[in-house]
Enzyme design. Structure first.
Site: not given
Ligand code: UDP
Ligand code: MN
Length: 400
Positions: A258, A341
């Site tokens: 995203d 991280e």
């Molecule tokens: N993701 C995943 N499983 C989940 C939630 C998220 O594989 O149950 C993936 C999502 O597609 C993205 C990454 O993990 O590539 C980080 O998730 P998200 O963007 O929701 O987290 P944020 O960026 O808000 O911390």
């Molecule tokens: Mn994200």
């Protein structure tokens, strides 16, 4: 109108000049000096005038062709489209002929054709820009052009966790069409799911990007847990496992589906020797997460959520050399929400923050943004009685 008349009247004009040149200069008072010329010189003059008019007409007609709106169907696509389509047709025919020729053992695949088209597309756009606006514009010479092609080595491994949701295909389409501009890249798309999503497989195949489509579901234990979940951790660890089994050199990067990526970022990543870092925009309450740099030297981290982390950085803000990873067989990402991280970078021990390689012009540029897409509700069920034999039956299968 003006262009059209300029394109079609010059021959008539030269003809008229030639017709009257011999005796009647009263129609061209500005050419009094020509009357004094010898007949042979007059002939040379007419020929030169003719050549000049032909060159001018050629220039004008090519600009006119490029600038003419697309009349068939009015798709409103680029003005360079007819020329591009023609060149693509020629290229395809040429590649087709090569394929038919058994004596040529070189296989020219779709990717090569695509790269050639990309190259040609850039050329055409360059020509178009010259034709459309009067150049040079007030361009800032300190701004480097976004690269559409890149150095061939080392290979980039992009590890992307993803999961089934209404936004998934939209996110992956945007990301895929960014990565299509980057050469020598292998994309590991890893779904947090038991089975691969067919629409994701189809999308990956259509892009022509070198890839592996894998699955790595989040362990049940964490799925059931209340509160923040370790999102994308099972997927990223699956990516590390794949690298250990399949890669010997190159650079890898955890790129969520995203985020928004500037193509230049991938060129920065490519030169990573051990661990590199750069700023990430739209991240934390500071709107930014970045190494702090003084006179080209790393002095600390700037991040809106430090929480005692040794490496308070975002997932999108670092890349690691494959060799460096392979020398650290225990390196892994922990299932610790908020500390993924930090946990992973600490597991790369021995490695200290002052060893970070600074990218993006000593961390003065933002080349990646932690964008977040609005969550959409799952779509309402389709009224099958009403829409049974319509296109909506097909469309409904494309969305969640
Ligand atoms: N993701 C995943 N499983 C989940 C939630 C998220 O594989 O149950 C993936 C999502 O597609 C993205 C990454 O993990 O590539 C980080 O998730 P998200 O963007 O929701 O987290 P944020 O960026 O808000 O911390
Ligand atoms: Mn994200």
């Amino acid at each position: 109108m003006l262009l059209d008349s300029l394109c079609y009247t010059p021959y008539r004009f030269v003809g008229e000049v030639a017709a009257v040149f011999g005796d009647d200069f009263s129609r061209f008072p500005g050419l009094w000096w020509a009357q004094a010329m010898k007949p042979s010189k007059k002939m040379w003059f007419i020929m030169l005038l003719f050549v000049f008019v032909v060159v001018v007409q050629y220039q004008i007609s090519s600009v006119s062709l490029m600038g003419r709106p697309n009349r068939d169907g009015g798709s409103g696509l680029s003005y360079a489209e007819p020329a591009a389509a023609l060149r693509e047709e020629l290229l395809r025919a040429a590649v087709g002929r090569l394929r038919l020729d058994d004596t040529i053992s070189v296989t020219i695949d779709q990717k090569l054709l695509r790269d050639l088209m990309m190259q040609l597309g850039r050329e055409l756009l360059g020509v178009g820009a010259c034709g459309e606006a009067s150049v040079p514009t007030a361009a800032d010479p300190s701004l480097s052009k976004v690269p559409l092609t890149s150095q061939k080595t080392p290979r980039l491994y992009i590890i992307t966790p993803t999961y089934r949701r209404p936004e998934q295909i939209a996110e992956l389409t945007r990301m895929a069409q960014t990565l299509m501009h980057v050469q020598n890249l292998h994309w590991l798309v890893i779904e947090d799911a038991e089975n691969k999503t067919q629409l994701v497989s189809d999308l990956l195949q259509r892009t022509g990007i070198s890839h592996d489509h894998l699955v790595a579901p989040m362990p049940e234990l964490f799925k059931k847990k209340k509160g923040a979940k370790p999102r994308g951790v099972s997927n990223r660890n699956r990516g590390l496992e794949w690298l250990r089994a399949n890669a010997k050199s190159g650079v890898f990067y955890f790129a969520d589906d995203d985020n928004t990526y500037d193509i230049q970022l991938f060129e920065e990543i490519r030169t990573t020797k051990r661990v590199s870092m750069w700023p990430v925009g739209l991240c934390t309450k500071f709107g930014l997460s970045s190494p702090v740099v003084v006179n080209g030297t790393f002095v600390g981290f700037y991040d809106g959520w430090v929480a005692g982390r040794k490496f308070p950085v975002d997932m999108a803000g670092f890349a690691v050399s494959v060799e460096f990873l392979l020398q650290r067989p225990k390196a892994i990402m922990p299932y610790k929400p908020g500390f993924e991280e930090d946990g992973f970078l600490k597991s790369l021990t021995p490695f200290e923050p002052n060893e970070i390689e600074l990218k993006a012009k000593n961390c003065t540029e933002v080349l990646v943004w932690h964008t977040q897409t609005k969550k959409n509700e799952a779509s309402a069920a389709l009224d099958l009685a009403k829409y049974n034999s319509t296109n909506l039956m097909i469309l409904k299968k494309l969305i969640v």
